[in-house]
Scaffold this motif. Structure first.
Motif, PDB file in Angstrom:
ATOM      1  N   ILE A 158      -6.710  11.521  -8.436  1.00 11.67           N
ATOM      2  CA  ILE A 158      -7.288  11.288 -10.915  1.00 11.67           C
ATOM      3  C   ILE A 158      -5.963  10.190 -10.312  1.00 11.67           C
ATOM      4  O   ILE A 158      -6.568   9.472 -11.293  1.00 11.67           O
ATOM      5  N   GLN A 159      -4.912   9.791 -10.021  1.00 10.56           N
ATOM      6  CA  GLN A 159      -4.153   8.625  -9.927  1.00 10.56           C
ATOM      7  C   GLN A 159      -4.759   7.197  -9.554  1.00 10.56           C
ATOM      8  O   GLN A 159      -4.014   6.333  -9.228  1.00 10.56           O
ATOM      9  N   GLY A 160      -5.595   7.515  -8.532  1.00 10.19           N
ATOM     10  CA  GLY A 160      -5.990   6.592  -7.662  1.00 10.19           C
ATOM     11  C   GLY A 160      -7.845   6.373  -7.613  1.00 10.19           C
ATOM     12  O   GLY A 160      -8.139   6.324  -9.190  1.00 10.19           O
ATOM     13  N   HIS A 161      -7.822   6.063  -6.570  1.00 14.74           N
ATOM     14  CA  HIS A 161      -9.494   5.026  -6.870  1.00 14.74           C
ATOM     15  C   HIS A 161     -10.034   6.447  -7.276  1.00 14.74           C
ATOM     16  O   HIS A 161     -11.930   6.169  -8.500  1.00 14.74           O
ATOM     17  N   GLY A 162     -10.076   7.551  -7.331  1.00 16.63           N
ATOM     18  CA  GLY A 162     -11.112   8.745  -7.662  1.00 16.63           C
ATOM     19  C   GLY A 162     -10.849   8.676  -9.661  1.00 16.63           C
ATOM     20  O   GLY A 162     -11.906   9.262 -10.023  1.00 16.63           O
ATOM     21  N   ALA A 163     -10.288   8.146 -10.104  1.00 21.18           N
ATOM     22  CA  ALA A 163      -9.890   8.252 -11.909  1.00 21.18           C
ATOM     23  C   ALA A 163     -11.237   7.568 -12.124  1.00 21.18           C
ATOM     24  O   ALA A 163     -11.861   8.647 -13.045  1.00 21.18           O
ATOM     25  N   ILE A 164     -12.303   6.542 -11.830  1.00 18.61           N
ATOM     26  CA  ILE A 164     -13.505   6.051 -11.954  1.00 18.61           C
ATOM     27  C   ILE A 164     -14.471   7.125 -11.820  1.00 18.61           C
ATOM     28  O   ILE A 164     -15.326   6.708 -12.648  1.00 18.61           O
TER      29      ILE A 164
END
Length: 196
Positions: A158-164
């Protein structure tokens, strides 16, 4: 350099980052434990047990080495979707299947925190609900190629690209990252470690 206040029983860079964020000085020492779920073990029981076993294993190892008796903080994170555990993927196909199932759905992230000191071990569990938007196969492949999902429970960060991918979060952002700071501060207070 300040004296360390505790030992973090985790190699996770995210957990180190979160502890540093709240100004704690700490050592890192990992524990090698068996993370295999036991027959009939619920997700909450599993995440609680793993956090506790990590914390206790490092505490005992440090006692054997006659190291400073610092409190030891252990943590573990699991995802759950429709009763199925979302653990670290074994490879691309595993991650793809997980992310496809999570696409357009809500899943739960459970993070347990355990603190062991001379007074024993205390454990807290943090629960969060995360809703993903619908993902395309192209997005899943492109995301895998970033390298980010390869060592993450649920195949995303969630703190990286996965947040999108996150349409809605109900709960603790730091808990989804892997160390719920509210519960962590509460446990540290029981060992006399005050954040401010």
């Amino acid at each position: 350099m300040k004296q360390p206040q505790l030992v973090l029983a985790s190699a996770s860079p995210r957990r180190r980052e979160l502890l540093a964020q709240i100004g704690l000085d700490f050592l890192v020492q990992t524990a090698d434990i068996d993370e295999t779920p036991r027959p009939g073990e619920t997700a909450e029981a599993l995440v609680r047990r793993l956090a506790q076993e990590k914390s206790v294993a490092v505490w005992k190892h440090r006692a054997q080495m006659q190291a400073a008796a610092l409190p030891v903080l252990g943590s573990d994170t699991l995802g759950v979707l429709s009763g199925e555990l979302l653990v670290k993927p074994t490879g691309f196909e595993d991650a793809r299947q997980m992310l496809r199932k999570m696409s357009g759905q809500q899943h739960e992230i459970l993070t347990a925190v355990a603190l062991t000191d001379a007074g024993g071990t205390r454990v807290a569990v943090n629960r969060n609900r995360v809703k993903f938007r619908v993902l395309t196969d192209q997005e899943i492949l492109a995301y895998w190629r970033t390298g980010e999902p390869q060592d993450k429970a649920g195949s995303y960060a969630i703190q990286g690209h996965g947040a999108i991918f996150v349409e809605h979060l109900e709960g603790s952002y730091s808990g989804v990252m892997g160390l719920p700071l509210y519960e962590t501060a509460q446990l540290l207070g029981t060992a006399g470690i005050i954040i401010f």
